[in-house]
Write a protein that holds these residues in place. Structure first.
Motif, PDB file in Angstrom:
ATOM      1  N   LYS A   1      18.220  56.599  65.962  1.00 26.66           N
ATOM      2  CA  LYS A   1      17.980  56.245  64.854  1.00 26.66           C
ATOM      3  C   LYS A   1      19.854  54.851  65.131  1.00 26.66           C
ATOM      4  N   THR A   2      20.572  55.485  65.799  1.00 25.58           N
ATOM      5  CA  THR A   2      20.970  54.647  66.011  1.00 25.58           C
ATOM      6  C   THR A   2      21.484  53.431  66.028  1.00 25.58           C
ATOM      7  N   ALA A   3      20.424  53.515  67.056  1.00 20.40           N
ATOM      8  CA  ALA A   3      20.348  51.483  67.105  1.00 20.40           C
ATOM      9  C   ALA A   3      20.007  50.703  65.366  1.00 20.40           C
ATOM     10  N   ASN A   4      19.304  52.024  64.770  1.00 19.70           N
ATOM     11  CA  ASN A   4      18.931  51.536  63.662  1.00 19.70           C
ATOM     12  C   ASN A   4      20.029  51.866  62.667  1.00 19.70           C
ATOM     13  N   ASP A   5      21.113  52.120  62.732  1.00 19.51           N
ATOM     14  CA  ASP A   5      22.256  52.915  61.634  1.00 19.51           C
ATOM     15  C   ASP A   5      23.222  51.611  62.394  1.00 19.51           C
ATOM     16  N   LEU A   6      22.895  51.208  63.484  1.00 21.07           N
ATOM     17  CA  LEU A   6      24.275  49.919  63.907  1.00 21.07           C
ATOM     18  C   LEU A   6      23.491  48.389  62.943  1.00 21.07           C
TER      19      LEU A   6
ATOM     20  N   LYS B   1      15.074  59.746  70.118  1.00 17.57           N
ATOM     21  CA  LYS B   1      14.893  59.946  68.523  1.00 17.57           C
ATOM     22  C   LYS B   1      16.320  58.974  67.992  1.00 17.57           C
ATOM     23  N   VAL B   2      17.270  59.365  68.511  1.00 22.60           N
ATOM     24  CA  VAL B   2      18.872  60.266  68.132  1.00 22.60           C
ATOM     25  C   VAL B   2      19.359  58.620  68.909  1.00 22.60           C
ATOM     26  N   LEU B   3      18.650  57.662  69.494  1.00 23.13           N
ATOM     27  CA  LEU B   3      19.063  56.150  69.971  1.00 23.13           C
ATOM     28  C   LEU B   3      18.427  55.295  69.394  1.00 23.13           C
TER      29      LEU B   3
ATOM     30  N   PHE C   1      18.673  41.786  77.829  1.00 23.16           N
ATOM     31  CA  PHE C   1      17.859  42.163  78.714  1.00 23.16           C
ATOM     32  C   PHE C   1      17.363  43.740  79.230  1.00 23.16           C
ATOM     33  N   ASP C   2      16.587  44.141  78.872  1.00 23.64           N
ATOM     34  CA  ASP C   2      16.576  45.830  79.250  1.00 23.64           C
ATOM     35  C   ASP C   2      15.731  46.159  78.557  1.00 23.64           C
ATOM     36  N   ALA C   3      15.671  48.057  78.829  1.00 23.68           N
ATOM     37  CA  ALA C   3      15.070  48.615  78.682  1.00 23.68           C
ATOM     38  C   ALA C   3      15.282  49.248  78.218  1.00 23.68           C
ATOM     39  N   HIS C   4      16.901  49.814  78.008  1.00 20.44           N
ATOM     40  CA  HIS C   4      17.762  50.643  77.391  1.00 20.44           C
ATOM     41  C   HIS C   4      18.330  50.084  76.774  1.00 20.44           C
ATOM     42  N   PHE C   5      19.025  50.863  75.230  1.00 18.52           N
ATOM     43  CA  PHE C   5      19.738  50.437  73.856  1.00 18.52           C
ATOM     44  C   PHE C   5      21.439  50.166  75.046  1.00 18.52           C
ATOM     45  N   ASP C   6      21.500  51.099  75.647  1.00 18.35           N
ATOM     46  CA  ASP C   6      22.686  51.173  76.220  1.00 18.35           C
ATOM     47  C   ASP C   6      23.989  51.960  75.276  1.00 18.35           C
ATOM     48  N   LEU C   7      23.563  53.022  74.063  1.00 16.88           N
ATOM     49  CA  LEU C   7      23.743  52.930  72.671  1.00 16.88           C
ATOM     50  C   LEU C   7      24.419  54.713  73.234  1.00 16.88           C
ATOM     51  N   ARG C   8      24.598  55.169  73.974  1.00 18.26           N
ATOM     52  CA  ARG C   8      25.359  56.794  73.917  1.00 18.26           C
ATOM     53  C   ARG C   8      26.183  57.171  73.271  1.00 18.26           C
ATOM     54  N   SER C   9      26.843  57.976  73.214  1.00 19.16           N
ATOM     55  CA  SER C   9      27.471  57.976  72.800  1.00 19.16           C
ATOM     56  C   SER C   9      28.981  59.046  73.681  1.00 19.16           C
ATOM     57  N   ASN C  10      30.019  57.815  73.243  1.00 21.03           N
ATOM     58  CA  ASN C  10      31.248  58.195  74.957  1.00 21.03           C
ATOM     59  C   ASN C  10      32.107  58.874  75.085  1.00 21.03           C
ATOM     60  N   LYS C  11      31.678  59.895  73.820  1.00 19.71           N
ATOM     61  CA  LYS C  11      32.679  61.177  73.527  1.00 19.71           C
ATOM     62  C   LYS C  11      33.205  62.048  74.646  1.00 19.71           C
ATOM     63  N   THR C  12      32.448  62.186  75.723  1.00 21.47           N
ATOM     64  CA  THR C  12      31.855  62.489  77.419  1.00 21.47           C
ATOM     65  C   THR C  12      33.047  61.607  78.203  1.00 21.47           C
ATOM     66  N   GLY C  13      33.249  60.960  77.439  1.00 18.40           N
ATOM     67  CA  GLY C  13      33.734  58.707  78.577  1.00 18.40           C
ATOM     68  C   GLY C  13      32.351  58.340  79.009  1.00 18.40           C
TER      69      GLY C  13
END
Length: 319
Positions: free
Chosen positions: A206-211, A202-204, A155-167
């Motif tokens: 797209k990430t959600a749709n790709d996954l 938009k990137v998030l 239950f969230d406003a955010h996908f929280d699907l950001r890349s963790n490449k920087t941590g």
């Protein structure tokens, strides 16, 4: 350094009845590094606190979630106890992140979740930033093994699907989970309820749709669209073996939850969340729950803490 602290029973205070009419009179504080949970209970709920706002800090949010678990505990203590006498309520203490090493405390959290599940209790985790989800999920997965499909309902406003490449941070947990599922060829099943277009780029999306993420935007996550919500949630439940629910308090409108890292008046309301939780509980697949992003520094009249406590109270008394 991350550390584990046993909860002092004196932290649980409220109106005294002498008849266990309130949760502060029901709870038992146990040091899970020295003691096992009671075995005589037919049913038990165990609270474990995740005092950490390092992930929020890394994600450029408003820090203060470190004190979130204590605020929720105080609000929960005062609520009435309708649990059966045979049901145990345990406070298993707090994991604290005091050195900025987020990855270490996530690993520590996963170990503790395994420990609780192995002892047959229902874990309720109190956060803390939403990075709690990565450690929590890993604990569930390590307990169940690869053969069980875990459905994550957020239950969230955010996908929280950001890349963790920087941590790792509070915006990366479900991306991390998806990446781990790819590595071990397990199924990534993620349903996000309340997504806002003004909170995800938009990137998030797209990430959600790709996954293959299933989601309902906040414009439709309302009682007015109950038929749609019911269909989406039930379809998701049928596809998984068990369910892990995570509630990010910043998904609620700031009218209900001001004490969060990223507040917005455009969030959802408690009624649709309660109706959805009831569906999930009725499925008998719910295995664990957490509440994330409680930030008492910005709370109005302890309203957000009371909301979190009432959500926990609801779940405990419906299971």
């Amino acid at each position: 350094m991350n550390r584990y602290l046993e909860t002092n029973p004196e932290f649980w205070t409220g109106r005294k009845s002498g008849k266990k009419l309130y949760l502060h009179e029901k709870v038992q504080c146990i040091n899970i590094e020295r003691e096992s949970l009671p075995k005589k209970s037919k049913k038990s709920f165990t609270l474990l606190s995740y005092a950490c706002d390092e992930g929020v800090k890394r994600n450029q949010g408003r820090i203060g979630a470190f004190d979130g678990p204590e605020a929720i505990r105080k609000a929960l203590a005062k609520l009435p106890n309708h649990l059966k006498k045979s049901t145990s309520l345990i406070d298993a203490g707090t994991l604290e992140c005091i050195d900025g090493k987020l990855e270490n405390i996530q690993t520590h959290l996963a170990e503790k979740v395994v420990q609780l599940l192995q002892q047959g209790t229902f874990p309720i985790l109190l956060g803390g930033g939403h990075d709690i989800a990565y450690g929590h999920y890993n604990g569930i997965k390590n307990h169940l093994g690869k053969d069980k499909t875990i459905g994550v309902i957020n239950f969230d406003a955010h996908f929280d699907l950001r890349s963790n490449k920087t941590g790792n941070n509070s915006g990366t947990p479900f991306f991390q989970i998806a990446e781990n599922c790819k590595k071990d060829n397990s199924t990534f099943k993620y349903l996000c309820l309340g997504i806002r277009k003004d909170a995800n780029d938009k990137v998030l999306f797209k990430t959600a749709n790709d996954l293959g993420v299933t989601y309902i935007e906040n414009t439709k996550f309302k009682t007015h669209y109950a038929k749609l919500v019911v269909q989406v949630v039930l379809d998701f439940i049928r596809e998984v073996d068990c369910i892990y629910v995570t509630i990010d308090l910043d998904g609620f409108s700031s009218a209900y939850a001001s004490g969060v890292s990223a507040p917005s008046p455009m969030g959802f309301s408690p009624d649709i969340v309660l109706e959805t939780l009831q569906m999930i509980i009725d499925s008998k697949k719910l295995i664990s729950l957490d509440i994330a992003e409680m930030n008492p520094k910005y709370d109005r009249d302890h309203q957000t803490a009371k909301l979190a406590a009432s959500l926990i109270h609801f779940v405990m008394h419906q299971i």
